[in-house]
Design an enzyme around this catalytic site. Structure first.
Site, PDB file in Angstrom:
ATOM      1  CG  ASP A  48      -1.969  -0.865   1.190  1.00 59.37           C
ATOM      2  OD1 ASP A  48      -1.969  -1.777   0.362  1.00 59.37           O
ATOM      3  OD2 ASP A  48      -2.864  -0.632   2.132  1.00 59.37           O
ATOM      4  CG  HIS A 193       2.165  -0.160   4.363  1.00 57.10           C
ATOM      5  ND1 HIS A 193       1.704  -0.944   5.432  1.00 57.10           N
ATOM      6  CD2 HIS A 193       0.967   0.586   4.180  1.00 57.10           C
ATOM      7  CE1 HIS A 193       0.432  -0.839   5.944  1.00 57.10           C
ATOM      8  NE2 HIS A 193       0.165   0.378   5.269  1.00 57.10           N
TER       9      HIS A 193
HETATM   10 NI    NI Z   1      -2.739   3.107   3.161  1.00 55.50          NI
END
Ligand code: NI
Length: 233
Positions: A48, A193
């Protein structure tokens, strides 16, 4: 796909967007997905908040060397200046999903605000790589039936996760690997992430995470592939 609900303004543009999906990346409409029911030992790695410069490049390099296809939930505001990274993701077999334009908490926005955050990002992705995203992930996991409905109108299904590596807290590469490997089950969606801060621990954890999961018999697929595996039972 029979899922189009005309949201009023922009109906014709939406119709074109929804019907233009050409490849196997389409995810059918339905409730939010946290994990997929399957007996096969398949997992999906998701990243992400990118694209994020050299960090994303490092992650793409590891995935390429390991022969792993992943799913990237990008924000439009990050992606707009990094179009070559989007193209590389797409070219190398990864799937790009929508993570809003500005990483806003969508539940706090008006319908028009939600639509704008999602539509702008989908349009950018489609312009750059040719395919529109068929899944989105709400920033902070802040979902609601209303947000999901608006996303559905734009041809997207809500994809969350069942394994949170909490890599953004920077617990150390070894802890990130351990959390992913210990908690993964058949059909898991693993949250990591590539953006939103210093993600060097995520980069360091990625290779060992892939090795650890493979040792336990897992194979890596994209989110649409995972969903398709569930449908086949
Ligand atoms: Ni996010």
């Amino acid at each position: 796909m029979g899922l189009l609900i005309d949201g009023g303004t922009g109906g014709a543009a939406q119709l074109r967007a929804v019907t233009s999906t050409s490849d196997g990346d389409a995810v059918p409409p339905g409730p939010p997905i946290y994990r997929v029911e399957t007996d096969r030992k398949l997992v999906a790695l998701t990243f992400d908040d990118g694209p994020n410069g050299a960090t994303t490049d490092a992650i793409l390099g590891i995935l390429e060397r390991k022969g792993v296809d992943a799913t990237f939930y990008v924000t439009g505001s990050q992606a707009t200046g990094q179009r070559s990274r989007l193209r590389r993701m797409h070219r190398e077999g990864h799937v790009i999903g929508n993570h809003s334009w500005s990483h806003a908490s969508l539940t706090g926005l008006s319908d028009d605000g939600v639509r704008s955050e999602l539509q702008r990002t989908s349009r950018l992705i489609r312009r750059v790589v040719g395919d529109r995203p068929t899944t989105f992930r709400p920033p902070y996991g802040a979902r609601s039936d209303r947000v999901d409905r608006i996303a559905r109108e734009l041809g997207m299904r809500d994809v969350l996760w069942d394994v949170d590596t909490v890599d953004w807290q920077r617990p150390g590469a070894d802890a990130i690997r351990r959390t992913a490997v210990r908690n993964a089950r058949a059909g898991s969606i693993i949250l990591m992430h590539d953006g939103g801060g210093d993600r060097s621990q995520t980069v360091d954890a990625l290779g060992p995470t892939i090795r650890g999961l493979r040792r336990r018999g897992y194979e890596f697929v994209t989110v649409p592939e995972l969903v398709a595996a569930a449908r086949r039972g």
